[in-house]
Design an enzyme around this catalytic site. Structure first.
Site, PDB file in Angstrom:
ATOM      1  N   ASP A  10       0.873  -1.167   0.000  1.00 26.35           N
ATOM      2  CA  ASP A  10       0.000   0.000   0.000  1.00 26.35           C
ATOM      3  C   ASP A  10       0.920   1.229   0.000  1.00 26.35           C
ATOM      4  OD1 ASP A  10      -2.199   1.800   0.669  1.00 26.35           O
ATOM      5  OD2 ASP A  10      -1.346   1.778   2.699  1.00 26.35           O
ATOM      6  N   ASP A  12      -0.040   5.166   0.912  1.00 25.88           N
ATOM      7  CA  ASP A  12      -0.256   6.084   2.044  1.00 25.88           C
ATOM      8  C   ASP A  12      -0.224   5.358   3.382  1.00 25.88           C
ATOM      9  OD1 ASP A  12      -0.490   8.532   0.758  1.00 25.88           O
ATOM     10  OD2 ASP A  12      -2.641   8.304   0.417  1.00 25.88           O
TER      11      ASP A  12
END
Ligand SMILES: [Mg+2]
Length: 264
Positions: A10, A12
């Site tokens: 991922d 952020d």
């Protein structure tokens, strides 16, 4: 024979602080150390431009084997774009237009302290719907967010949509301050997994792995080994553990002793 492993991240909160660029020391560790052992891939919910800003512009395609924007609805392997579906191909133009028309009508009848522009943004695999309009200022964003907390504008909007279209297989996700996302069920981050071929293990690292978080489904997926992280620094820490375990496993395999893979 060593297992073929890919690490999928991922963006952020996992590789970068939210909406920020990747820190040089994190990138150096990924590219200088981890990449020698494993292939690297990234999956973000935001659009490709945002990913480029965070992960070093065009060179991002050389750094990562796979780059997935919009949960994998925008997909690249070795810098080459892969074919994906679109919202219109999934639900059909007719139904999509009924849906958009309903939302526009609902917004037109909504009275708020203020309204700005861009109420519906059409992306490859989702609609982003904002009752106040996406081009409000930062200050107006916060004002609307507080108003929404008190008045449940987005919640009520979603309830009205569900009542109007009870059979539509859409997921509704309230994120950020001024809008919510609408996308077909299953078009969460697990969508990107269909593009990843030829690996024995896919290790996924994400920070929003709890139920309702945007990493939840892919973290729980049978196709991945999930790693829950709290920050980019924690990601680095967990990668070090994974690399140590992998090294140990290799050594055991060379001595042909069975050794079950552990997940940190
Ligand atoms: Mg995240």
């Amino acid at each position: 024979m060593a297992k073929k492993v890919i690490c999928l991240f991922d963006v952020d909160g996992t590789l970068t602080d939210p909406r920020q660029s990747i820190k040089p020391q994190v990138e150096k560790f990924l590219l200088g150390t981890v990449k020698k052992e494993f292939d690297l891939a990234v999956v973000g919910g935001s659009d490709l431009n945002k990913l480029k800003e965070q992960l070093g512009g065009k060179s991002m395609f050389e750094k990562y084997k796979y780059v997935f924007a919009e949960n994998g609805l925008i997909a690249f392997k070795d810098g080459k774009q892969l074919r994906t579906e679109t919202l219109q191909s999934m639900i059909g133009e007719e139904q999509l237009q009924d849906f958009i028309n309903f939302c526009l009508k609902y917004i037109s009848e909504l009275h708020l302290p203020f309204k700005r522009g861009t109420f519906i943004e059409f992306r490859s695999g989702m609609l982003n719907i904002s009752p106040v309009g996406r081009n409000c200022t930062q200050e107006e964003r916060i004002q609307f967010y507080e108003y929404d907390l008190e008045n449940q504008i987005r919640q009520k909007f979603i309830q009205a949509i569900k009542k109007e279209f009870p059979d539509l297989a859409f997921t509704y996700s309230i994120g950020g301050q001024i809008s919510f996302d609408v996308f077909p069920i299953g078009w969460d981050k697990t969508y990107c997994l269909r593009h990843i071929q030829g690996y024995e293990e896919i290790h996924f690292f994400g920070d929003k792995t709890a139920e309702g978080g945007n990493d939840h489904e892919i973290y729980e997926s049978d196709l991945t080994v999930g790693h829950r992280v709290t920050s980019p620094e924690d990601t680095v820490k967990q990668l070090k553990i994974l690399m140590a375990l992998t090294k140990e496993r290799k050594e055991r395999e060379q001595q042909s002793l069975p050794f079950p893979m552990q997940c940190a």
